[in-house]
Design a protein around this motif. Structure first.
Motif, PDB file in Angstrom:
ATOM      1  N   GLU A   1       0.838  -1.204   0.000  1.00 32.07           N
ATOM      2  CA  GLU A   1       0.000   0.000   0.000  1.00 32.07           C
ATOM      3  C   GLU A   1       0.864   1.241   0.000  1.00 32.07           C
ATOM      4  O   GLU A   1       2.031   1.203   0.395  1.00 32.07           O
ATOM      5  CB  GLU A   1      -0.895   0.008   1.256  1.00 32.07           C
ATOM      6  N   GLU A   2       0.284   2.357  -0.416  1.00 33.25           N
ATOM      7  CA  GLU A   2       1.035   3.620  -0.412  1.00 33.25           C
ATOM      8  C   GLU A   2       1.481   3.937   1.014  1.00 33.25           C
ATOM      9  O   GLU A   2       0.689   3.873   1.951  1.00 33.25           O
ATOM     10  CB  GLU A   2       0.154   4.756  -0.957  1.00 33.25           C
ATOM     11  N   ALA A   3       2.774   4.281   1.154  1.00 24.69           N
ATOM     12  CA  ALA A   3       3.339   4.504   2.483  1.00 24.69           C
ATOM     13  C   ALA A   3       3.611   5.984   2.740  1.00 24.69           C
ATOM     14  O   ALA A   3       3.723   6.777   1.809  1.00 24.69           O
ATOM     15  CB  ALA A   3       4.625   3.701   2.636  1.00 24.69           C
ATOM     16  N   THR A   4       3.694   6.301   4.016  1.00 18.40           N
ATOM     17  CA  THR A   4       4.082   7.657   4.427  1.00 18.40           C
ATOM     18  C   THR A   4       4.950   7.552   5.680  1.00 18.40           C
ATOM     19  O   THR A   4       5.033   6.482   6.298  1.00 18.40           O
ATOM     20  CB  THR A   4       2.832   8.521   4.702  1.00 18.40           C
ATOM     21  N   ASN A   5       5.563   8.652   6.041  1.00 13.67           N
ATOM     22  CA  ASN A   5       6.391   8.657   7.241  1.00 13.67           C
ATOM     23  C   ASN A   5       5.505   8.592   8.490  1.00 13.67           C
ATOM     24  O   ASN A   5       4.495   9.286   8.571  1.00 13.67           O
ATOM     25  CB  ASN A   5       7.232   9.944   7.253  1.00 13.67           C
ATOM     26  N   PHE A   6       5.898   7.776   9.448  1.00 15.25           N
ATOM     27  CA  PHE A   6       5.151   7.590  10.696  1.00 15.25           C
ATOM     28  C   PHE A   6       4.854   8.929  11.390  1.00 15.25           C
ATOM     29  O   PHE A   6       3.762   9.164  11.900  1.00 15.25           O
ATOM     30  CB  PHE A   6       5.964   6.661  11.611  1.00 15.25           C
ATOM     31  N   LEU A   7       5.828   9.848  11.369  1.00 12.42           N
ATOM     32  CA  LEU A   7       5.674  11.117  12.091  1.00 12.42           C
ATOM     33  C   LEU A   7       4.691  12.084  11.428  1.00 12.42           C
ATOM     34  O   LEU A   7       4.314  13.093  12.031  1.00 12.42           O
ATOM     35  CB  LEU A   7       7.039  11.797  12.270  1.00 12.42           C
ATOM     36  N   GLU A   8       4.276  11.778  10.176  1.00 18.56           N
ATOM     37  CA  GLU A   8       3.295  12.629   9.479  1.00 18.56           C
ATOM     38  C   GLU A   8       1.972  12.730  10.247  1.00 18.56           C
ATOM     39  O   GLU A   8       1.224  13.677  10.076  1.00 18.56           O
ATOM     40  CB  GLU A   8       3.003  12.060   8.079  1.00 18.56           C
ATOM     41  N   PHE A   9       1.693  11.717  11.090  1.00 18.94           N
ATOM     42  CA  PHE A   9       0.412  11.688  11.817  1.00 18.94           C
ATOM     43  C   PHE A   9       0.424  12.562  13.070  1.00 18.94           C
ATOM     44  O   PHE A   9      -0.566  12.640  13.783  1.00 18.94           O
ATOM     45  CB  PHE A   9       0.062  10.247  12.205  1.00 18.94           C
TER      46      PHE A   9
END
Length: 922
Positions: A207-215
């Protein structure tokens, strides 16, 4: 001007400021030890400011099998998306962690319609595992229209379905009681949606990923290294006139402006209450009838009032009803052995109980006889040099745990007496028993008394020798080791110096029990794992220890119930708290995979560590060693097994200890007695062939310090295994899930612990009548022998019970009654009361009365009070066997209106008032 980072890290100012001025923040730190420290201190200060905000340390591990790190990350994301106040402690590596960009959660509400099949599909995608019975975090089950789910960090819930409609949502307590709630949220457990999660395979969807800290964009970011404060804010020491506040923090804090001193206080860990709620179908033991099956609860109306009765089934389908007033006679029987039901009116249970009672009465007599013999023996009390004691404390490279300090204090108190002590120090592997023994040996040496340290293996003797020598020789204490590795000349020199008193501490195996070994002034005997010595060695130990101080060390857990039953006869110090910074060993259950093995070994070698590789077949162990040599041609690898000569095994273990080997391939002979701090990865082939208790001990070979240790349980690549092995694998897998830790078959461990103290021949008796009932029989026999076997009688006109309006389900009411009746003392009742208050928020007055009466009864029984009458606002206490000193205290505290030679009568405010008076005079 600002304070240096050193000054900041030596106080708990950062945690204080966070708790006072913030409600949500990301805190970046450098080490796991500091993270755990901040977590503890921050929780203490939040509690001080009455803020109920979660604090979570989130490790940066991204390994697929590290489920706990993923559970924590995704719980943090959930809290952030719900805009809930929270503090998260992270390391810099968190910046590189990738998670699925679209994070959603399931919201369930009473009355809502939801496609049930789709819900189950989503739960599996979220990483929840469907089981027959929910036991650990991240599991769910579905039975009779009820979906039960254990959501990590949130709790266990029952969702009651009628078709696709949610009829009710209930939170489940530890006692298996329920409270109704309106809605719940279920968050995903893993960084990415789960594609496959069955047995020991785990795979994720792409799945499309993002940086954990973005949340966490709206969170305040705090970096400890850049956190500076004005030097006027804090002082380096307490200033006269400051208010003193004691909190369970690790470092003190002195605030100039607020004029407050926050001082660390001993952290009293809550008693782990051994709650054993009953479910229909469970095997039980009734003290009068024997082994039966619990078949539920029946409510009967007697003289216009409803009463709960437990229904028990026995052989031939016969049933009996037991009133809640007699629930204390019922014990859960959960031994993993074939079970045969007793017959009501039959003689087998009566005869068995008679036989076991006779056996425990004999033990009680022996224990009391030994106790009296010890009490009649005297020796000169030890002298204490406070300067020297402070010096040895300061040279200890770690922070003592509260339990360690208590054990040291216990020994110091023993030594101040004029009677030789016999004390058992019990604590898990790596919990600091050896340091307690070092302090005891040091006190003995400074009193010109020699110490003998007896261990079961040569390797362990050498390890203890090195540790004692390293700690004590700089203080002028001479330590020597006697084993078969010493030459004849060396042995003779040691024996001469020992007899001349030139050696203070001698470490050795059973060889030191020889008649040739003579001491000038032996004062202390320390025995490590006594149960591992043979009969002849034990007889010799008996002769040696008659008039000297003796300390036993054991890693086998001693259950609290047994400890309390023996209190006063056997001195025990239990070390339950792990050392500060001690990290739980990560345990993974995986299919045999060469890539995983290579990765695990390489990671350990990269940090200059060593690896235990367990291959439990003597025939193929050399072949396995050669395979590993091909995988790692640059590493030094060797093997050991039980069919080798002891001298060969010792030589290779010593090479491993001295870091001359990188990997030691071994059979299960490494299960006990090897302590190598640099070996922190253990790989166990065919883990399905080991028992749970054995896996527990094997896993104890790694993770002895504050370095993250890893244990890999490898299972066969194919699924061609027996049904029993599959059950065992399933159990192993469950036991390594978060919220469980690698628990062992606890009843087996209890039996082992009891056998070590009372003799292995008691194991059969314990299995026959169940551990809990056995300990109760032992306690009764000891008290009878000591002339104090009775329970305080309570007479009252105030009725205490659990109202139907509060808990409607009779089985839930039964589990509360059962838990209170099983509490060992008033402290355990207080813990239960606190737990119920937190769970239900409000407890009805009738239940409060029941709890207060139970506390009064427990406290009064412990004091030896015969009878308490609580009627018409007056409390009358019949002294019974209350000691004269405590009787005087009781009179002082109650200011009675009536006094006779054996009783007093006074006016009381409420039941808690009576309980507090009894606590004060204890």
């Amino acid at each position: 001007m600002s304070l240096t980072n050193l000054q900041i890290s030596n106080s708990s100012y950062l945690e204080y400021k966070l708790a006072k001025d913030f409600n949500k923040a990301l805190i970046f730190i450098d080490s796991e030890k500091r993270a755990l420290e901040i977590e503890k201190n921050l929780n203490a200060f939040l509690n001080y400011f009455n803020k109920n905000i979660p604090v979570l340390y989130i490790p940066s591990n991204t390994e697929i099998h590290d489920t706990l790190a993923q559970f924590k990350r995704n719980y943090a994301i959930y809290l952030s998306k719900k805009n809930k106040d929270s503090f998260f402690i992270l390391t810099k590596e968190s910046e590189n962690i990738k998670v699925a960009k679209n994070k959603d959660f399931i919201h369930l509400k009473e009355g809502k319609e939801i496609n049930f099949d789709n819900l189950v599909k989503r739960l599996i995608e979220f990483g929840y595992i469907k089981e027959e019975k929910v036991e650990n975090e991240g599991e769910f089950s579905f039975k009779g229209g009820i979906l039960r789910i254990n959501i990590p960090f949130i709790g266990v819930f029952d969702i009651d379905f009628f078709g696709d409609q949610i009829e009710g949502i209930y939170q489940i307590s530890k006692l298996l009681t329920k409270k109704k709630i309106q809605n719940i949220d279920i968050f995903p457990l893993y960084d990415f949606p789960v594609y496959y999660n069955e047995f020991f395979d785990l795979d994720f969807k792409k799945e499309e990923a993002t940086n954990f800290l973005e949340f966490f964009k709206d969170f305040k970011i705090i970096e400890e290294n850049n956190f500076v404060i004005d030097e006027e804010a804090i002082s380096n020491s307490h200033i006269k006139g400051f208010e003193v506040v004691k909190l369970p923090i690790t470092k003190p804090l002195f605030l100039k402006i607020e004029r407050k001193s926050f001082i660390p206080k001993d952290y009293k860990s809550k008693t782990e209450i051994d709650i054993k709620p009953l479910e229909e179908g469970d095997y039980i033991i009734h003290e009068d009838y024997g082994i039966g099956i619990f078949r539920g609860i029946e409510t009967k109306t007697i003289r216009g009032k409803d009463y709960d009765f437990m229904v028990l089934e026995y052989a031939d389908g016969e049933k009996i009803n037991v009133s809640y007033l007699h629930f204390d006679k019922i014990h859960k029987y959960d031994l993993n052995i074939p079970i045969k039901l007793d017959k009501i009116g039959g003689t087998s249970w009566r005869n068995l109980k008679k036989k076991v009672r006779k056996s425990v009465e004999k033990i009680a007599k022996e224990l009391i006889k030994l106790y009296k013999e010890r009490e009649s023996t005297t020796r000169k009390p030890y002298n204490f040099d406070k300067e020297l004691l402070r010096y040895i404390q300061e040279t200890f490279p770690f922070l003592e745990t509260p339990d360690q300090l208590k054990a040291i204090k216990d020994i110091e108190n023993d030594f101040k007496s004029d009677k030789p002590t016999e004390r058992l120090i019990c604590g898990d592997v790596g919990f600091g028993k050896t340091e307690v023994a070092i302090r005891a040996a040091y006190i003995s040496a400074t009193n010109n008394r020699q110490t003998l340290i007896l261990v079961p293996t040569t390797v362990l003797a050498l390890q203890h020798y090195k540790k004692f020598k390293e700690r004590l020789e700089p203080l002028g204490i001479k330590v020597e080791n006697l084993s078969r590795l010493k030459s004849k000349k060396e042995t003779e020199k040691i024996l001469t110096e020992l007899q001349e008193g030139k050696i203070d501490i001698l470490v050795g195996t059973h060889k030191v029990l020889s008649d040739k070994v003579k001491f000038k002034n032996l004062g202390l005997l320390i025995i490590d794992e006594e149960h591992r010595f043979g009969v002849r060695a034990k007889e010799k130990i008996k002769q040696i220890k008659k008039d000297i101080d003796t300390i036993y060390l054991t890693a086998t857990p001693i259950p609290r119930t047994l400890n309390m039953a023996l209190s006063g006869l056997k001195k025990m110090s239990v070390i339950n708290t792990p050392p500060e910074g001690r990290v739980e060993t990560k345990t993974y259950v995986v299919k045999y995979n060469e890539d995983i093995i290579k990765q695990a070994i390489q990671r350990e070698i990269n940090r200059n560590g060593q690896v235990f590789y367990l291959h439990n077949r003597v025939e193929t162990i050399e072949e396995k060693t050669n395979q590993l040599k091909q995988l790692f041609p640059n590493l030094k690898i060797d093997f050991i097994h039980g069919k080798m000569k002891p001298s060969q095994i010792e030589k290779k273990i010593m090479e491993f200890t001295d870091k001359k080997l990188n990997i030691l391939v071994s059979t299960s002979i490494i299960e006990t007695g090897i302590d190598i701090p640099t070996a922190n990865t253990l790989i166990i082939e065919r883990a399905d062939l080991f028992g749970l208790a054995q896996l527990y001990h094997l896993r104890g070979r790694v993770g002895r310090g504050n370095i993250q240790a890893y244990c890999y349980l490898l299972l066969p690549e194919d699924r061609n295994i027996t049904e029993n092995a599959e059950k065992r694998l399933s159990t192993i897998l469950k036991l390594t899930r978060p919220g469980s830790g690698l628990k062992v078959a606890i009843e087996d461990m209890k039996i082992r612990g009891a056998g070590n103290i009372l003799g292995v021949e008691q194991s059969g008796n314990i299995k026959a009548v169940g551990f809990d009932f056995y300990v109760k029989l032992l306690k009764e026999s000891i008290e009878k022998e000591q002339g104090k076997a009775f329970e305080t009688k309570i007479e009252t006109d105030i009725e205490g019970y659990i109202p139907k309006t509060f808990i409607e389900n009779p089985q839930e009411r039964m589990n509360i009654y059962l838990s209170f009746s099983k509490a060992l003392d008033s402290e355990e009742i207080e813990e239960l009361e606190e737990y119920l208050s937190e769970f239900y928020k409000d407890i009805p007055s009738a239940l409060k009365v029941y709890i207060s009466l139970e506390k009064i009864k427990k406290e009064a029984t412990n004091l030896g009070i015969e009878k308490i009458s609580i009627k018409n606002k007056y409390c009358e206490i019949n002294f019974g066997k209350l000691s004269p000193e405590k009787t005087v205290k009781l009179i002082e505290k109650t200011k009675p209106e009536y006094i006779t030679s054996n009783s007093i009568k006074f006016r009381y405010k409420n039941l808690e008032h009576i309980y507090k008076i009894l606590k004060m005079i204890k």
